[in-house]
Design an enzyme around this catalytic site. Structure first.
Site, PDB file in Angstrom:
ATOM      1  N   THR A 153      11.415  31.613 -48.204  1.00 43.22           N
ATOM      2  CA  THR A 153      11.246  33.036 -47.908  1.00 43.22           C
ATOM      3  C   THR A 153       9.896  33.423 -48.479  1.00 43.22           C
ATOM      4  O   THR A 153       9.606  33.143 -49.630  1.00 43.22           O
ATOM      5  CB  THR A 153      12.354  33.893 -48.540  1.00 43.22           C
ATOM      6  OG1 THR A 153      12.316  33.760 -49.957  1.00 43.22           O
ATOM      7  CG2 THR A 153      13.727  33.480 -48.036  1.00 43.22           C
ATOM      8  N   MET A 159       4.819  35.896 -54.831  1.00 41.62           N
ATOM      9  CA  MET A 159       6.171  35.375 -55.076  1.00 41.62           C
ATOM     10  C   MET A 159       6.772  34.885 -53.756  1.00 41.62           C
ATOM     11  O   MET A 159       6.552  35.463 -52.726  1.00 41.62           O
ATOM     12  CB  MET A 159       7.055  36.483 -55.659  1.00 41.62           C
ATOM     13  CG  MET A 159       8.398  35.981 -56.112  1.00 41.62           C
ATOM     14  SD  MET A 159       9.200  37.077 -57.289  1.00 41.62           S
ATOM     15  CE  MET A 159       9.529  38.525 -56.309  1.00 41.62           C
ATOM     16  N   CYS A 160       7.506  33.798 -53.837  1.00 41.21           N
ATOM     17  CA  CYS A 160       8.229  33.287 -52.687  1.00 41.21           C
ATOM     18  C   CYS A 160       9.550  32.741 -53.196  1.00 41.21           C
ATOM     19  O   CYS A 160       9.734  32.560 -54.396  1.00 41.21           O
ATOM     20  CB  CYS A 160       7.488  32.144 -52.003  1.00 41.21           C
ATOM     21  SG  CYS A 160       5.926  32.631 -51.240  1.00 41.21           S
ATOM     22  N   GLY A 161      10.463  32.495 -52.274  1.00 38.23           N
ATOM     23  CA  GLY A 161      11.723  31.847 -52.646  1.00 38.23           C
ATOM     24  C   GLY A 161      11.829  30.538 -51.907  1.00 38.23           C
ATOM     25  O   GLY A 161      11.449  30.443 -50.734  1.00 38.23           O
ATOM     26  N   ARG A 179      12.726  37.684 -52.885  1.00 37.04           N
ATOM     27  CA  ARG A 179      11.530  36.950 -53.296  1.00 37.04           C
ATOM     28  C   ARG A 179      10.530  36.795 -52.155  1.00 37.04           C
ATOM     29  O   ARG A 179       9.380  36.424 -52.398  1.00 37.04           O
ATOM     30  CB  ARG A 179      11.903  35.555 -53.827  1.00 37.04           C
ATOM     31  CG  ARG A 179      12.766  35.566 -55.074  1.00 37.04           C
ATOM     32  CD  ARG A 179      12.913  34.174 -55.647  1.00 37.04           C
ATOM     33  NE  ARG A 179      11.667  33.646 -56.105  1.00 37.04           N
ATOM     34  CZ  ARG A 179      11.190  33.791 -57.341  1.00 37.04           C
ATOM     35  NH1 ARG A 179      11.882  34.427 -58.245  1.00 37.04           N
ATOM     36  NH2 ARG A 179      10.023  33.284 -57.676  1.00 37.04           N
TER      37      ARG A 179
END
Lengths: 226, 299
Positions: B148, B1-3, B32
């Site tokens: 992020t 997961m990333c933002g 995230r």
């Protein structure tokens, strides 16, 4: 009506307050400044009414029982996921996996829903005034998905015994999903669902889609399980 | 997961506030991706002076010697402005020539971004700490994208953080993972002479777009081609000197939400990152459709 402002209240405190209502309570709550936060108004069990004024994040009204939850905005991923009963209404659009795994109750989306609407639904009824994204009703086991607009590719992929009604266009149907004759019973079910949803649409414009029962081992003796 | 987040200002009078509007968006996406964070800021689309942002892990690194060394190599005055463990190197005839001189003479200096408007800052740590380290909240500019990271494909390091830039003023942030990046990296490197600095799959996506743009494609055309040539899961936010774009793969399992007013257009992995923007109450808010290219500015 009790007003709760999320600009000054945590999600945990909001949910604890809503969940603390006694079984028979029909109290009404208004939630201000939801700000896209996740897991709002989850796990409710009393027949209370909760109105959220703004856009909400993931899993809003998840696991709902008996309560009426209205979102005056858009809803993020998994609105009303695993709902058991009650009514959840989204005035705007819903993101992916709306009503996922829902066992009962009614989910109304006044806008459109994106991909995988009604994925693995197990008895919930979902009425979408607009259109739905790809792979909606994926592995849907029971309940009804009513789509007043269009459905993207993969509708009803690997569907079990849920029933889909579509007024608009459908893309390529999912594996083992087929168009089926619309019976008088279907028309009555659809008319009732539209009436309960407060959504105006002509039942005569809808087509029925369901399982061709060639992908799973369908036994008529087990029909009662769905 | 990333933002991932992006903000493109349509109203030029907001430009001094870009960093102040953008920093809280990135901070909101900390859950995230708490491993590392990065930001790409387009400071001034009118600027013409070549600019390369570089990184060296030693904050006491002797940048002055690098400046004089580079000046000798490119035959022009070169100035260096340190920003924490990064530095902005400017001067010379072209940003690519400046970059190549750095690659050649200072192999332990990492190139973060190359162009005239773009500056990329990225580092390991919580997004709020990275933003403070580079004083992003005080930056002005026309648009910005940020990331992020919760690492999946490669190590948690400054180099492996996003955004990625592989050519003049283009940058990309990515939520997802690509499955054909090794073959594509090899092809771009062998046949198109593109130099890679990491093993990261997202750098390959940035390089792919850089190559398409260098062949004369518009950003929209490059992204349409990416839909065919890139395999995997992705939501991309892409910046160019004067353009901004968003693209999701056809399966669209990585989230994205967009909002637009007369003053700005913004995207984020989740709506909560957009909830603090001025005028959000009246903004058009929607989820970008799968396999659909969205662009603003010259794209």
């Amino acid at each position: 009506m009790e007003s709760i402002d999320l600009a000054s209240t945590t999600t945990r405190d909001l949910n604890a307050r809503l969940q603390s209502e006694a079984d028979g309570s029909n109290a009404a709550f208004e939630v201000l400044h939801p700000g896209g936060r996740h897991a709002l108004a989850c796990g409710l069990t009393a027949p209370i009414a909760v109105t959220l004024r703004g856009h909400v994040g993931y899993y809003c009204a998840g696991m709902n029982q008996n309560a009426t939850v209205t979102v005056h905005g858009n809803a993020g991923v998994g609105v009303a996921e695993n709902m058991m009963s009650g009514l959840v209404r989204v005035m705007g659009d819903a993101s992916q996996s709306a009503g996922a795994s829902g066992h009962g109750g009614l989910l109304v989306i006044e806008g459109s829903a994106s991909a995988r609407c009604g994925i693995s639904m197990k008895g919930i009824d979902i009425v979408v005034k607009g259109s739905v994204g790809h792979n909606s009703a994926f592995m849907a086991q029971a309940g009804h998905l009513v789509i007043c607009g269009d459905a993207e590719d993969g509708l009803g992929d690997s569907i079990y015994e849920a029933v889909i009604y579509v007024s608009g266009e459908t893309g390529k149907l999912g594996a083992d999903c087929e168009e089926q004759p619309m019976t008088a019973d279907d028309r009555q079910t659809l008319t009732e669902l539209l009436a309960r949803s407060g959504i105006e649409a002509d039942p005569a414009t809808f087509r029925r889609y369901g399982s061709a029962r060639s992908l799973y081992n369908f036994k008529i003796d087990n029909l009662g399980s769905y | 997961m990333c933002g991932i987040v992006g903000l493109y200002l349509k109203n030029p009078s907001l430009r001094p506030e870009l960093g102040a509007l953008f920093a809280p968006m990135l901070t909101e996406m900390s859950d995230r991706g708490p491993d590392s964070a990065g930001i790409a800021v387009y400071r001034d689309a009118e600027a013409a002076e070549p600019k390369v942002v570089v990184f060296h892990p030693d904050e006491a690194f002797d940048w002055d010697t690098v400046a004089s060394g580079l000046a000798a190599r490119v035959g022009d005055a070169v100035s260096i402005e340190p920003v924490a463990n990064h530095a902005i190197v400017s001067g010379g005839a072209s940003a690519l020539a400046l970059r190549d001189a750095i690659f050649e003479a200072y192999p332990d200096v990492r190139v973060m971004s190359v162009g005239t408007a773009l500056e990329i800052y990225k580092d390991v740590g919580l997004p709020k700490d990275v933003l403070a380290r580079f004083q992003v909240g005080g930056m002005g500019g026309s648009h910005a994208v940020g990331h992020t990271r919760m690492a999946t494909e490669s190590a948690v390091s400054t180099e492996g953080a996003h955004p990625f830039n592989t050519g003049d003023d283009l940058c990309l942030v990515h939520n997802g993972s690509l499955s054909n990046h090794n073959g594509l990296r090899e092809w771009l490197s062998t046949h198109k002479g593109i130099r890679f600095q990491t093993e990261n799959d997202s750098e390959v996506a940035a390089a792919y777009l850089t190559w398409r743009l260098s062949e004369g494609a518009s950003l929209s055309e490059a992204l349409e081609a990416a839909l065919v040539d890139l395999d995997g899961f992705y939501t991309f936010a892409v910046g160019t000197k004067d353009g901004f774009a968003v693209l999701r793969d056809p399966v669209a399992c990585k989230p994205a939400v967009m909002a637009e007013t007369d003053d700005w257009v913004a995207m984020a992995s989740e709506f909560r990152a957009l909830a603090g923007l001025p005028g959000i109450e009246g903004a058009t808010v929607w989820e970008p459709k799968p396999a659909t290219v969205y662009t603003w500015g010259r794209a």
